[in-house]
Design an enzyme around this catalytic site. Structure first.
Site, mmCIF file in Angstrom:
data_model
loop_
_atom_site.group_PDB
_atom_site.id
_atom_site.type_symbol
_atom_site.label_atom_id
_atom_site.label_comp_id
_atom_site.label_asym_id
_atom_site.label_seq_id
_atom_site.Cartn_x
_atom_site.Cartn_y
_atom_site.Cartn_z
ATOM 1 N N LYS A 114 0.814 -1.214 0.000
ATOM 2 C CA LYS A 114 0.000 0.000 0.000
ATOM 3 C C LYS A 114 0.849 1.266 0.000
ATOM 4 O O LYS A 114 0.479 2.258 -0.625
ATOM 5 C CB LYS A 114 -0.968 -0.007 1.192
ATOM 6 C CG LYS A 114 -2.081 -1.035 1.050
ATOM 7 C CD LYS A 114 -3.104 -0.937 2.156
ATOM 8 C CE LYS A 114 -4.237 -1.940 1.950
ATOM 9 N NZ LYS A 114 -5.257 -1.846 3.003
ATOM 10 N N LYS A 197 -7.106 -9.816 -10.781
ATOM 11 C CA LYS A 197 -8.121 -10.028 -9.759
ATOM 12 C C LYS A 197 -9.174 -8.922 -9.797
ATOM 13 O O LYS A 197 -8.850 -7.755 -10.031
ATOM 14 C CB LYS A 197 -7.447 -10.051 -8.381
ATOM 15 C CG LYS A 197 -8.376 -10.301 -7.213
ATOM 16 C CD LYS A 197 -7.582 -10.274 -5.906
ATOM 17 C CE LYS A 197 -8.488 -10.440 -4.697
ATOM 18 N NZ LYS A 197 -7.723 -10.368 -3.431
ATOM 19 N N LYS A 200 -11.746 -3.433 -6.200
ATOM 20 C CA LYS A 200 -12.199 -2.040 -6.209
ATOM 21 C C LYS A 200 -11.049 -1.081 -6.461
ATOM 22 O O LYS A 200 -11.221 -0.022 -7.053
ATOM 23 C CB LYS A 200 -12.869 -1.687 -4.875
ATOM 24 C CG LYS A 200 -14.263 -2.258 -4.714
ATOM 25 C CD LYS A 200 -15.275 -1.518 -5.552
ATOM 26 C CE LYS A 200 -16.687 -1.996 -5.248
ATOM 27 N NZ LYS A 200 -17.679 -1.355 -6.106
#
Length: 334
Positions: A114, A197, A200
């Site tokens: 992240k 994959k 969102k």
């Protein structure tokens, strides 16, 4: 005999769950409430580790909770609550942070992923300590089991390490949780990029099937899903990734084995097959969407249901934290 306690959470970071969330977590949580003492949490504290707006967070927290109830979680059989409603989560997290080494926290792969996405200078301390708050979420409820996918195994190992460290230093306090390996769900991929994959954070809107989406747009997304050369409906992930993904979706939603589906569509081409996949999606999502809309239309009742869950969760959390405070050496409050 007491049921084993299970705890899991889901972030309120979008306006709808998508198909991957539903198959990989929510549907299985509904089944587990029949056999476990189930605690399910909308983890809004985790959601603010990346930039978010207050109004969006409030709305999405209610939407997430409504979808959990609409999908089949029963407040009589599960404890469903919002993380920030139970203050002990953050209190225990601080105690555990003080037991965690910098190098240990820095090895967590999700922080690396992240922070690479947002830029290390923009990554918050909250994002860095995210796995420690997650450990507090689990240890606070003395959970025996935690549903995990491959991306969460490292975090559960940290949870066990911190629980064991506390127990060794201050006395036996925490149950050390075991992983509950969720029923294997085939990877659901992006409808427009079947090699990636469904997500969102990375998929285009056309590549995601949202639980709360209206029937028309949902049907269009399935009918416009990227397919492969040829016209045969075959499961071949290397040469036919698009058709293979649609077969996985239909199999997961209908319970029909993939080989049986392949035999059913022999000689029929993609058109009929895609229509049937779309119908399976609509039949699954329509009742959830309708129940969700009904729950959201009565915010007071939805908030009441969450308050019941928070009260039940708080009773367990308070008991754990009383032991933690006494063993760490905090003065009692008179």
């Amino acid at each position: 005999m007491a049921r084993p306690r299970v705890l899991s959470g889901i972030q309120p970071t979008a306006d709808s769950f998508h198909l991957g969330n539903y198959l990989g977590a929510v549907r299985q949580w509904v089944t587990m409430q029949e056999t476990h003492d189930a605690f399910y949490c909308v983890v809004d504290l985790h959601a603010i580790t990346v930039p978010t707006e207050a109004d969006a967070l409030r709305r999405r927290s209610r939407v997430a909770a409504a979808q959990l109830f609409a999908a089949g979680l029963d407040p009589e059989r599960s404890t469903v609550f919002v993380q920030s409603h139970v203050r002990e989560h953050t209190e225990l997290a601080w105690v555990l942070i003080c037991l965690t080494g910098m190098g240990e926290a820095g090895r967590m792969t999700q922080f690396k992923d992240k922070s690479a996405k947002f830029g290390e200078s923009a990554a918050s301390v909250g994002l860095f300590t995210y796995p420690i708050l997650q450990a507090a979420d689990i240890l606070l409820y003395q959970a025996n089991l935690v549903p995990v996918g491959a991306d969460q195994k490292q975090h559960l190992e940290l949870t066990r390490d911190l629980g064991q460290r506390f127990n060794h230093r201050f006395g036996d306090t925490f149950t050390l949780p075991d992983p509950y390996i969720l029923k294997e769900v085939e990877k659901i991929t992006d409808l427009q990029d079947p090699t990636a994959k469904m997500s969102k954070s990375s998929s285009s809107p056309a590549g995601i099937l949202d639980v709360l989406e209206q029937p028309g747009p949902l049907r269009k997304k399935v009918m416009r899903a990227v397919t492969d050369t040829g016209s045969e409906v075959l499961f071949d992930e290397e040469n036919k990734p698009g058709i293979s993904n649609l077969l996985r979706i239909q199999s997961a939603l209908t319970g029909t084995p993939i080989p049986e589906l392949v035999a059913r569509y022999e000689g029929q081409g993609y058109g009929t097959f895609k229509k049937d996949v779309a119908e399976a999606v609509l039949e699954t999502f329509a009742p959830i969407r309708e129940r969700t809309e009904k729950l959201l239309a009565d915010e007071k009742e939805l908030d009441r249901m969450l308050a019941i869950g928070a009260e039940r969760a708080s009773a367990v959390a308070r008991q754990t934290m009383e032991q933690v405070r006494e063993r760490v050496g905090f003065l009692p409050k008179l």
